[in-house]
Design a protein around this motif. Structure first.
Motif, mmCIF file in Angstrom:
data_model
loop_
_atom_site.group_PDB
_atom_site.id
_atom_site.type_symbol
_atom_site.label_atom_id
_atom_site.label_comp_id
_atom_site.label_asym_id
_atom_site.label_seq_id
_atom_site.Cartn_x
_atom_site.Cartn_y
_atom_site.Cartn_z
ATOM 1 N N LEU A 212 0.893 -1.080 0.128
ATOM 2 C CA LEU A 212 0.062 0.064 0.114
ATOM 3 C C LEU A 212 1.009 1.306 -0.054
ATOM 4 C CD1 LEU A 212 -3.091 0.701 2.060
ATOM 5 C CD2 LEU A 212 -1.186 2.482 1.914
ATOM 6 N N PHE A 213 1.861 1.157 0.871
ATOM 7 C CA PHE A 213 2.699 2.512 0.966
ATOM 8 C C PHE A 213 3.502 2.575 -0.260
ATOM 9 C CE2 PHE A 213 2.250 2.023 5.717
ATOM 10 C CZ PHE A 213 1.465 3.005 5.757
ATOM 11 N N LYS A 214 4.067 1.591 -0.744
ATOM 12 C CA LYS A 214 4.933 1.669 -2.033
ATOM 13 C C LYS A 214 4.175 2.039 -3.284
ATOM 14 C CE LYS A 214 8.272 -1.914 -0.646
ATOM 15 N NZ LYS A 214 8.842 -3.190 -0.991
ATOM 16 N N ARG A 215 2.674 1.891 -3.240
ATOM 17 C CA ARG A 215 2.085 2.870 -4.395
ATOM 18 C C ARG A 215 2.252 4.267 -4.289
ATOM 19 N NH1 ARG A 215 -2.186 -1.256 -3.388
ATOM 20 N NH2 ARG A 215 -3.412 0.590 -2.247
ATOM 21 N N PRO A 217 5.231 6.449 -3.320
ATOM 22 C CA PRO A 217 6.538 6.483 -3.047
ATOM 23 C C PRO A 217 7.139 7.950 -2.742
ATOM 24 C CG PRO A 217 6.472 5.880 -5.265
ATOM 25 C CD PRO A 217 5.227 5.596 -4.926
ATOM 26 N N GLU A 218 6.101 8.984 -3.552
ATOM 27 C CA GLU A 218 6.325 10.377 -3.287
ATOM 28 C C GLU A 218 5.782 10.807 -1.983
ATOM 29 O OE1 GLU A 218 2.331 9.745 -5.103
ATOM 30 O OE2 GLU A 218 4.131 8.932 -5.337
ATOM 31 N N SER A 219 4.917 10.021 -1.278
ATOM 32 C CA SER A 219 4.091 10.276 -0.107
ATOM 33 C C SER A 219 4.756 9.769 1.193
ATOM 34 C CB SER A 219 2.841 10.284 -0.272
ATOM 35 O OG SER A 219 2.302 11.066 -1.216
ATOM 36 N N PHE A 220 5.197 8.420 0.917
ATOM 37 C CA PHE A 220 5.751 7.467 2.197
ATOM 38 C C PHE A 220 6.992 7.039 2.016
ATOM 39 C CE2 PHE A 220 0.914 7.145 1.991
ATOM 40 C CZ PHE A 220 0.704 7.857 3.087
ATOM 41 N N MET A 221 7.722 7.043 2.952
ATOM 42 C CA MET A 221 9.227 6.424 3.029
ATOM 43 C C MET A 221 9.154 5.169 4.083
ATOM 44 S SD MET A 221 12.692 8.338 3.926
ATOM 45 C CE MET A 221 12.326 8.806 5.416
ATOM 46 N N LEU A 222 9.415 4.206 3.499
ATOM 47 C CA LEU A 222 9.503 2.901 4.224
ATOM 48 C C LEU A 222 11.356 2.861 4.783
ATOM 49 C CD1 LEU A 222 7.396 0.496 2.121
ATOM 50 C CD2 LEU A 222 6.990 1.289 4.570
ATOM 51 N N ALA A 223 11.374 2.385 5.888
ATOM 52 C CA ALA A 223 12.803 2.551 6.218
ATOM 53 C C ALA A 223 13.008 1.250 7.373
ATOM 54 C CB ALA A 223 13.384 3.497 6.947
ATOM 55 N N PRO A 224 13.844 0.365 7.481
ATOM 56 C CA PRO A 224 14.980 0.519 6.556
ATOM 57 C C PRO A 224 14.616 -0.109 4.998
ATOM 58 C CG PRO A 224 15.401 -1.205 7.884
ATOM 59 C CD PRO A 224 14.308 -0.468 8.540
ATOM 60 N N ALA A 225 15.344 0.123 3.846
ATOM 61 C CA ALA A 225 14.883 -0.351 2.617
ATOM 62 C C ALA A 225 14.860 -1.753 2.465
ATOM 63 C CB ALA A 225 15.936 0.564 1.584
ATOM 64 N N ALA A 226 15.900 -2.499 2.939
ATOM 65 C CA ALA A 226 15.596 -3.998 2.863
ATOM 66 C C ALA A 226 14.542 -4.588 3.336
ATOM 67 C CB ALA A 226 17.042 -4.439 3.337
ATOM 68 N N ARG A 232 7.169 6.740 7.239
ATOM 69 C CA ARG A 232 7.292 8.132 7.450
ATOM 70 C C ARG A 232 6.626 8.953 6.342
ATOM 71 N NH1 ARG A 232 10.093 11.568 10.870
ATOM 72 N NH2 ARG A 232 11.736 9.932 11.300
ATOM 73 N N TYR A 233 5.657 9.807 6.725
ATOM 74 C CA TYR A 233 5.198 10.692 5.585
ATOM 75 C C TYR A 233 6.169 11.855 4.976
ATOM 76 C CZ TYR A 233 1.644 13.852 3.330
ATOM 77 O OH TYR A 233 0.785 14.517 2.648
ATOM 78 N N ARG A 234 6.435 11.652 3.745
ATOM 79 C CA ARG A 234 7.223 12.465 3.101
ATOM 80 C C ARG A 234 7.119 14.143 3.187
ATOM 81 N NH1 ARG A 234 11.378 10.107 0.303
ATOM 82 N NH2 ARG A 234 11.233 8.025 -0.301
#
Length: 238
Positions: A212-215, A217-226, A232-234
């Protein structure tokens, strides 16, 4: 079941202004000493636009992701019946201007609740006040608009118009409304995010949260990437 001393404050955000909500809440706190449960039934767009107001007044946004006629009214009515059937409160305050809640008001009174209504002047139907134990019409929104209106600035002194914020997609607005900490710029653990979204009906039981968040990417940042465990909201980066 005997009524308790709890005061419920239920808002239909489709037909009252934020100023009216603010004034109504203050009046009920003064009248009853406290308002224990505060819920606002609204769209995701309303919740995001008025997030700071809701947080300031400890009002829980009950976001209705389904758009359609009377959806907010139905959600409020179902919640009111459920809350009062489980634990009859002393007073139920319904902040709404239309007369659609008359059957609900009569039912709650039969349970033993005192039901008070608050409406916005100019929007309240003629039949609305009759069903309630007490009803107040507020013109707060109209008064404040008149009071704060200023004459147009002269051309030489006029400042450039501020750029309007873009309208958020409904799904993003729904996520921010369901998880206010994201809208405030905090990093949120995915397990807490999943719980909140499922509770709000925005994420199916077996659906992928990271997908859902990866849809967006300009709005949500997932961490760590792996192996992500927070989001977090960008909008709050930098």
């Amino acid at each position: 079941m005997s009524p308790t001393g709890r005061i419920l404050f239920l808002i239909d955000a489709d037909n009252v202004s934020v100023d009216v909500i603010r004034e109504a809440l203050q009046q009920k706190i003064e009248a009853h000493g406290a308002v224990h449960l505060r819920r606002c039934y609204c769209s995701a767009e309303f919740a995001v636009k008025n997030l700071e107001f809701l947080k300031e007044h400890s009002i829980r946004a009950m976001v209705n992701a389904t758009a359609g006629k009377n959806c907010t009214d139905i959600a409020l009515a179902i919640d009111a019946v459920d809350l009062c059937a489980r634990d009859v409160p002393g007073v139920v305050v319904i902040v709404a201007s239309d007369s659609d809640f008359a059957p609900l008001v009569l039912y709650l009174r039969e349970l033993g609740c005192r039901v008070e209504g608050v409406g916005q002047k100019g929007k309240t139907g003629v039949d609305s006040p009759r069903a309630y134990d007490g009803f107040t019409e507020l013109a707060t929104g109209q008064r404040r608009v008149a009071k704060t209106a200023r004459p147009a600035a002269k051309a030489a002194d006029a400042k450039p118009a501020q750029r309007r914020s873009p309208v958020l997609p409904a799904e993003i607005a729904g996520v921010l409304a369901a998880i206010p900490r994201l809208a405030s710029g905090d990093a949120v653990e995915l397990r807490f995010a999943a719980e909140a979204l499922r509770k709000a009906g925005l994420l199916a039981k077996n659906a992928s949260l990271t997908r859902l968040f990866k849809r967006y990417p300009e709005s949500f940042m997932l961490a760590p990437a792996a192996q992500p465990n927070t989001v977090r909201y960008r909008s709050f980066e930098g």
